[in-house]
Design an enzyme around this catalytic site. Structure first.
Site, PDB file in Angstrom:
ATOM      1  N   SER A 225      22.698  17.183   1.568  1.00  0.00           N
ATOM      2  CA  SER A 225      22.778  18.639   1.657  1.00  0.00           C
ATOM      3  C   SER A 225      23.871  19.062   2.641  1.00  0.00           C
ATOM      4  O   SER A 225      25.031  18.703   2.464  1.00  0.00           O
ATOM      5  CB  SER A 225      21.407  19.206   2.038  1.00  0.00           C
ATOM      6  OG  SER A 225      21.362  20.591   1.874  1.00  0.00           O
ATOM      7  N   ASP A 379      19.067  22.556  -8.909  1.00  0.00           N
ATOM      8  CA  ASP A 379      19.553  22.716  -7.534  1.00  0.00           C
ATOM      9  C   ASP A 379      20.723  23.694  -7.529  1.00  0.00           C
ATOM     10  O   ASP A 379      21.668  23.537  -8.322  1.00  0.00           O
ATOM     11  CB  ASP A 379      19.994  21.345  -6.998  1.00  0.00           C
ATOM     12  CG  ASP A 379      20.538  21.379  -5.577  1.00  0.00           C
ATOM     13  OD1 ASP A 379      20.477  22.436  -4.921  1.00  0.00           O
ATOM     14  OD2 ASP A 379      21.032  20.327  -5.114  1.00  0.00           O
ATOM     15  N   HIS A 409      16.593  20.190  -5.332  1.00  0.00           N
ATOM     16  CA  HIS A 409      17.226  20.021  -4.034  1.00  0.00           C
ATOM     17  C   HIS A 409      16.217  19.535  -2.990  1.00  0.00           C
ATOM     18  O   HIS A 409      15.073  19.978  -2.949  1.00  0.00           O
ATOM     19  CB  HIS A 409      17.845  21.333  -3.547  1.00  0.00           C
ATOM     20  CG  HIS A 409      18.684  21.149  -2.325  1.00  0.00           C
ATOM     21  ND1 HIS A 409      20.000  20.771  -2.384  1.00  0.00           N
ATOM     22  CD2 HIS A 409      18.385  21.234  -1.001  1.00  0.00           C
ATOM     23  CE1 HIS A 409      20.481  20.650  -1.162  1.00  0.00           C
ATOM     24  NE2 HIS A 409      19.514  20.920  -0.297  1.00  0.00           N
TER      25      HIS A 409
END
Length: 439
Positions: A225, A379, A409
């Site tokens: 991320s 995501d 995600h």
């Protein structure tokens, strides 16, 4: 590509059906009950309806462990609502509430039979160090890992990150350095980037590598991320640093955030309200990375934050050119709508490749190492990673792209009880297996 097909009406009816089942269980299978228990049963029914309505979330048909994910997602939404309320009441900053909650997942640096774990500092930046105990005549590999959390929350001491680093260290016989960089809203860009880069440069010294028995030709940087963002950024920065003689062998980017220009990509539209990272939260993370000024957040939310004088940068993130056809489905590229020049002048960081690695020009990309990119279908950041894969391949970089059709995600965070999910373990295994084969 399976998609969520439930309508709002489906949502309500399914919620009521769940409520029916909860009520039936609460009433011992008899929804009528006795007159004496009538009030209790009525309260139970109403409570069940409210709980079911809140917990139920329409999910794509290919989602594993649907109800467990719904409960996890409801927990995340509850934390978000609590943070929003605390901020509106002037009690705490939104991100401070999230950080307080995530701190409950922190675990101490505890060694085990396979790995020695210590908290220390490299160049005055806190790191958690994992050194395998396995005796070997060969030099070890090394991984510099950068945790996610939107540059605002999280830490290397969170139990899922601690476990992932242990697995990596033990299975690869690798030294893992997990970086504890400074966070927004107290510190804004480039503080996070600078902390990670300082650690990376410190590690990439012959005397430091020799101290830990690391092979200088087998070093990787990795992150998930926002950590994937920082990993990509420091890998680019190394290319122009004359002080660094040792090069990375690989970089591993796990559902990375890579661009700030277009926050209305097809993936942002398709996954606006998907679990864990809705669009609104991702936009908030981006804006907090640069400033506490809410006007930037508002401009980013409407996708009108890029000044016209920076229009040339859109060539690097034009999804109509960089996304494969299957990811363009039902979307038409309309071009940018420009925003006020004041944002670029006050907060130039969001136009800086150190914050948005997809904005690097093609020349910069040519020297990057062997790359692994993992993306998730459900995501908002899906298209960031996919576009980077396209650009790296055009630049001649060898890339392995794992696209997980049923993942969302943050899935890698769900590898510890009681919130462990099969998809989290599957992604962790893919990542570690790739490192084992290529590092």
């Amino acid at each position: 590509m399976p998609q969520a097909t439930q309508t709002i009406s489906d949502y309500k009816w399914t919620s009521l059906w769940i409520a029916y089942l909860i009520c039936r269980g609460a009433c011992g299978g008899d929804l009528k009950g006795s007159v004496q228990d009538g009030r209790h049963q009525e309260l139970s029914k109403k409570t069940a309806v409210l709980v079911a309505y809140y917990v139920y979330t329409p999910l794509p048909e290919n989602t594993e462990e649907r109800w467990k994910l719904m409960l996890i997602s409801a927990g995340f939404r509850s934390v978000g609502h609590m943070a929003g309320l605390a901020e509106r009441l002037g009690l705490m900053h939104y991100m401070e509430v999230l950080m307080m909650i995530t701190s409950y997942e922190y675990v101490p640096a505890t060694s085990d039979e396979n790995v020695t774990v210590t908290d220390t500092e490299f160049e005055n930046v806190p790191v958690r160090l994992y050194v395998p105990r396995k005796q070997s005549s060969e030099l070890k590999r090394a991984v510099i890992y950068i945790h996610g959390g939107g540059w605002c929350v999280g830490g290397s001491a969170m139990e899922p990150y601690d476990l992932l680093s242990r697995w990596t260290s033990n299975k690869l016989n690798a030294v893992v350095i997990s970086v504890e960089y400074r966070l927004a809203p107290k510190y804004h860009f480039p503080a996070q980037f600078e902390d990670v880069y300082k650690v990376l440069k410190f590690v990439l010294q012959n005397n430091i590598l020799a101290q830990y028995g690391v092979d200088p030709s087998r070093i990787s940087v990795a992150g998930d991320s926002s950590g994937g963002n920082l990993a990509a950024a420091v890998a680019q920065e190394l290319l122009d640093d004359p002080e660094v003689k040792i090069k990375l062998k690989t970089q591993a980017l796990l559902y990375p955030a890579l661009q700030t220009l277009d926050l209305n990509l097809p993936s942002y539209q398709d996954n606006e309200d998907k679990p864990i990272l809705p669009k609104s939260l991702m936009v908030r993370f981006w804006s907090e990375y640069f400033t506490n000024d809410t006007s930037l957040n508002e401009a980013m939310a409407s996708n009108r934050h890029v000044p016209e004088e920076s229009s040339h940068l859109f060539a690097f993130v034009n999804w109509s050119n960089w996304l494969p056809e299957k990811f363009k489905k039902d979307h038409t590229y309309k071009g940018p709508i420009y925003g006020s020049s004041k944002f670029g002048e006050k907060y130039p960081g969001f136009l800086d490749p150190r914050a948005a690695p997809l904005l690097a020009d093609n020349v910069k990309l040519h020297g990057l190492p062997l790359t692994y990119v993992l993306t998730c279908q459900h995501d908002v950041l899906r298209d960031d990673g996919i576009m980077y894969v396209s650009r790296l391949r055009e630049a001649g970089i060898q890339v392995t792209h794992d696209h997980i059709e049923d993942a969302f995600h943050g899935a890698l965070m769900f590898i510890t009880s009681p919130t462990d999910l099969a998809v989290g373990h599957r992604l962790a295994n893919k990542y570690i297996a790739w490192l084992d084969e290529n590092l």
